[in-house]
Design a protein around this motif. Structure first.
Motif, PDB file in Angstrom:
ATOM      1  N   LEU A 153      -2.192   2.954   2.193  1.00 56.42           N
ATOM      2  CA  LEU A 153      -2.567   4.341   2.432  1.00 56.42           C
ATOM      3  C   LEU A 153      -4.066   4.446   2.190  1.00 56.42           C
ATOM      4  CD1 LEU A 153      -1.711   7.299   2.924  1.00 56.42           C
ATOM      5  CD2 LEU A 153      -1.170   7.447   0.486  1.00 56.42           C
ATOM      6  N   ALA A 154      -4.798   5.022   3.160  1.00 54.48           N
ATOM      7  CA  ALA A 154      -6.255   5.110   3.054  1.00 54.48           C
ATOM      8  C   ALA A 154      -6.723   6.519   3.382  1.00 54.48           C
ATOM      9  CB  ALA A 154      -6.918   4.111   4.003  1.00 54.48           C
ATOM     10  N   ASP A 155      -7.912   6.867   2.886  1.00 55.45           N
ATOM     11  CA  ASP A 155      -8.497   8.136   3.301  1.00 55.45           C
ATOM     12  C   ASP A 155      -9.073   7.981   4.709  1.00 55.45           C
ATOM     13  OD1 ASP A 155     -10.986   6.895   3.093  1.00 55.45           O
ATOM     14  OD2 ASP A 155     -11.631   8.023   1.335  1.00 55.45           O
ATOM     15  N   HIS A 173      -2.662  17.319   7.089  1.00 54.55           N
ATOM     16  CA  HIS A 173      -3.107  18.121   5.951  1.00 54.55           C
ATOM     17  C   HIS A 173      -4.175  17.385   5.137  1.00 54.55           C
ATOM     18  CE1 HIS A 173       0.189  20.743   6.987  1.00 54.55           C
ATOM     19  NE2 HIS A 173       1.045  19.747   6.858  1.00 54.55           N
ATOM     20  N   SER A 174      -3.874  16.172   4.702  1.00 57.20           N
ATOM     21  CA  SER A 174      -4.816  15.420   3.871  1.00 57.20           C
ATOM     22  C   SER A 174      -5.777  14.566   4.686  1.00 57.20           C
ATOM     23  CB  SER A 174      -4.047  14.513   2.901  1.00 57.20           C
ATOM     24  OG  SER A 174      -3.354  13.499   3.618  1.00 57.20           O
ATOM     25  N   ARG A 175      -5.454  14.325   5.951  1.00 54.19           N
ATOM     26  CA  ARG A 175      -6.216  13.432   6.850  1.00 54.19           C
ATOM     27  C   ARG A 175      -6.142  11.972   6.402  1.00 54.19           C
ATOM     28  NH1 ARG A 175     -11.958  16.443   7.659  1.00 54.19           N
ATOM     29  NH2 ARG A 175     -12.065  15.884   5.468  1.00 54.19           N
ATOM     30  N   GLN A 176      -5.281  11.681   5.440  1.00 56.96           N
ATOM     31  CA  GLN A 176      -5.083  10.292   5.041  1.00 56.96           C
ATOM     32  C   GLN A 176      -4.227   9.571   6.072  1.00 56.96           C
ATOM     33  OE1 GLN A 176      -3.623  10.193   0.982  1.00 56.96           O
ATOM     34  NE2 GLN A 176      -5.283  11.514   0.271  1.00 56.96           N
ATOM     35  N   ARG A 177      -4.349   8.236   6.097  1.00 55.60           N
ATOM     36  CA  ARG A 177      -3.622   7.426   7.060  1.00 55.60           C
ATOM     37  C   ARG A 177      -2.739   6.410   6.354  1.00 55.60           C
ATOM     38  NH1 ARG A 177      -8.650   6.470  10.044  1.00 55.60           N
ATOM     39  NH2 ARG A 177      -9.151   8.366  11.200  1.00 55.60           N
ATOM     40  N   LEU A 178      -1.529   6.298   6.862  1.00 51.69           N
ATOM     41  CA  LEU A 178      -0.608   5.250   6.430  1.00 51.69           C
ATOM     42  C   LEU A 178      -0.559   4.191   7.522  1.00 51.69           C
ATOM     43  CD1 LEU A 178       1.768   4.034   4.745  1.00 51.69           C
ATOM     44  CD2 LEU A 178       3.279   5.516   6.077  1.00 51.69           C
ATOM     45  N   LEU A 179      -0.794   2.946   7.157  1.00 50.37           N
ATOM     46  CA  LEU A 179      -0.684   1.838   8.104  1.00 50.37           C
ATOM     47  C   LEU A 179       0.393   0.879   7.622  1.00 50.37           C
ATOM     48  CD1 LEU A 179      -3.370  -0.070  10.024  1.00 50.37           C
ATOM     49  CD2 LEU A 179      -1.740  -1.388   8.663  1.00 50.37           C
ATOM     50  N   GLU A 230      -9.425  10.962  -4.762  1.00 49.57           N
ATOM     51  CA  GLU A 230      -8.353  11.558  -3.981  1.00 49.57           C
ATOM     52  C   GLU A 230      -7.003  11.103  -4.520  1.00 49.57           C
ATOM     53  OE1 GLU A 230      -8.595  11.911   0.298  1.00 49.57           O
ATOM     54  OE2 GLU A 230     -10.566  10.958   0.235  1.00 49.57           O
ATOM     55  N   THR A 231      -6.092  12.026  -4.589  1.00 52.96           N
ATOM     56  CA  THR A 231      -4.718  11.686  -4.918  1.00 52.96           C
ATOM     57  C   THR A 231      -3.996  11.320  -3.635  1.00 52.96           C
ATOM     58  OG1 THR A 231      -4.721  13.239  -6.779  1.00 52.96           O
ATOM     59  CG2 THR A 231      -2.575  12.546  -5.913  1.00 52.96           C
ATOM     60  N   PRO A 232      -3.285  10.193  -3.603  1.00 45.00           N
ATOM     61  CA  PRO A 232      -2.574   9.809  -2.378  1.00 45.00           C
ATOM     62  C   PRO A 232      -1.626  10.902  -1.906  1.00 45.00           C
ATOM     63  CG  PRO A 232      -2.630   7.974  -3.913  1.00 45.00           C
ATOM     64  CD  PRO A 232      -3.169   9.160  -4.654  1.00 45.00           C
ATOM     65  N   ALA A 258      -3.763   3.391  -1.888  1.00 40.43           N
ATOM     66  CA  ALA A 258      -2.507   2.840  -2.410  1.00 40.43           C
ATOM     67  C   ALA A 258      -2.049   1.716  -1.493  1.00 40.43           C
ATOM     68  CB  ALA A 258      -1.435   3.922  -2.494  1.00 40.43           C
ATOM     69  N   GLN A 259      -1.343   0.749  -2.082  1.00 38.75           N
ATOM     70  CA  GLN A 259      -0.741  -0.363  -1.341  1.00 38.75           C
ATOM     71  C   GLN A 259       0.680  -0.565  -1.843  1.00 38.75           C
ATOM     72  OE1 GLN A 259      -4.289  -2.842  -2.716  1.00 38.75           O
ATOM     73  NE2 GLN A 259      -3.638  -4.010  -0.926  1.00 38.75           N
ATOM     74  N   ASN A 260       1.556  -1.055  -0.970  1.00 39.61           N
ATOM     75  CA  ASN A 260       2.856  -1.471  -1.485  1.00 39.61           C
ATOM     76  C   ASN A 260       2.770  -2.925  -1.942  1.00 39.61           C
ATOM     77  OD1 ASN A 260       3.092  -2.979   0.899  1.00 39.61           O
ATOM     78  ND2 ASN A 260       4.613  -1.617   1.821  1.00 39.61           N
ATOM     79  N   ALA A 261       3.819  -3.389  -2.604  1.00 38.82           N
ATOM     80  CA  ALA A 261       3.788  -4.709  -3.237  1.00 38.82           C
ATOM     81  C   ALA A 261       3.539  -5.817  -2.228  1.00 38.82           C
ATOM     82  CB  ALA A 261       5.104  -4.950  -3.978  1.00 38.82           C
TER      83      ALA A 261
END
Length: 283
Positions: free
Chosen positions: A118-120, A245-251, A98-100, A127-130
């Motif tokens: 960011l997770a599916d 749209h993508s159903r991805q989650r940002l925490l 999956e592309t973030p 993806a993670q930030n620093a």
């Protein structure tokens, strides 16, 4: 390992990545539009010398964890990440192709002062930030199910104690299971969801017990009180944003006002802590 090709690929991806796309301030004059080597090293939590040697084709054999950190730092696509692993002599990591989500990714890197990922919808980190990498180590590109948060919760007591030291872990476990049940139904009981459930049932009697209770609810996240060995106690409010749209989650873990957490988080990313001499991301 094809050292020269790996170094060339890393350099070209660095040259193509703007500071804004990497979540970095873009002020000041630059000789080129891309990132500097020290910026990539900082984002990946590697020493500058180690990263320079990789680009020059002189570095040691990078580990899978190092490649995962570099893939995140350089914002590689799934295909580019797999290419880097193969150039370094590793098998491409298993997991979702999956592309973030671009909108959520922009929010993630636009909130550099808050640890975030960011997770599916199944809980696999994309993806993670620093700051998230600095606190918890890399999750992206890990082999098997090691990058899945539900899997990590039910298979790693150490991870539980990191997130909820000395706490009652039952509510969080139930929240993970109830959300996974809801997501499995939303996905039409597809192969990926059913395989994750089957694997979790096989390794965790606790998960199997909770799954059989058939509770369903949307994902939620409680306030976290984490004790980091470098800077001490961190009090963090948890916010979840889901893309329809993508159903991805940002925490995002936002520092609680009046606790001193914001200043301590800056200490986690201080230069002397993020320079890892042997090139391995700090966990």
């Amino acid at each position: 390992m094809t050292r020269a090709e790996l170094g060339d690929f890393l350099r070209r991806r660095r040259d193509a990545l703007t500071p804004a796309a990497a979540g970095l301030p873009g002020g000041g004059r630059r000789r080129a539009p891309g990132l500097r080597r020290d910026e990539v090293a900082s984002l990946a939590h590697l020493s500058v010398t180690y990263y320079e040697r990789l680009e020059q084709g002189r570095g040691p054999h990078p580990s899978a964890a190092t490649l995962a950190a570099l893939s995140g730092a350089l914002r590689l696509t799934g295909d580019e990440r797999d290419h880097v692993y193969r150039l370094a002599g590793h098998a491409a990591p298993a997991g979702p192709d999956e592309t973030p989500d671009p909108g959520l990714l922009a929010l993630l890197h636009g909130n550099a002062s808050a640890p975030g990922y960011l997770a599916d919808d199944l809980g696999t980190v994309l993806a993670q930030n620093a700051l998230n990498v600095a606190l918890f180590g890399p999750f992206t590109g890990l082999p098997g199910r090691d990058g899945n948060l539900v899997w990590r919760w039910f298979t790693s007591p150490q991870w539980r104690d990191t997130l909820e030291p000395g706490g009652d872990h039952e509510p969080t476990g139930r929240a993970y299971v109830a959300d996974l049940r809801a997501v499995t139904a939303q996905r039409g009981h597809d192969e990926a969801a059913l395989a994750l459930v089957e694997d979790l049932r096989a390794v965790s009697a606790e998960f199997a017990r909770m799954w059989d209770e058939h509770h369903v609810s949307a994902l939620h996240c409680a306030t976290k009180h984490i004790v980091d060995r470098r800077v001490g106690r961190l009090d963090l409010d948890c916010v979840v944003v889901t893309s329809p749209h993508s159903r991805q989650r940002l925490l995002l873990l936002l520092p609680m006002a009046g606790t001193g957490t914001e200043a301590r988080l800056r200490g986690v990313l201080s230069p002397h802590r993020r320079d890892v001499a042997d090139g391995r991301p700090r966990s």
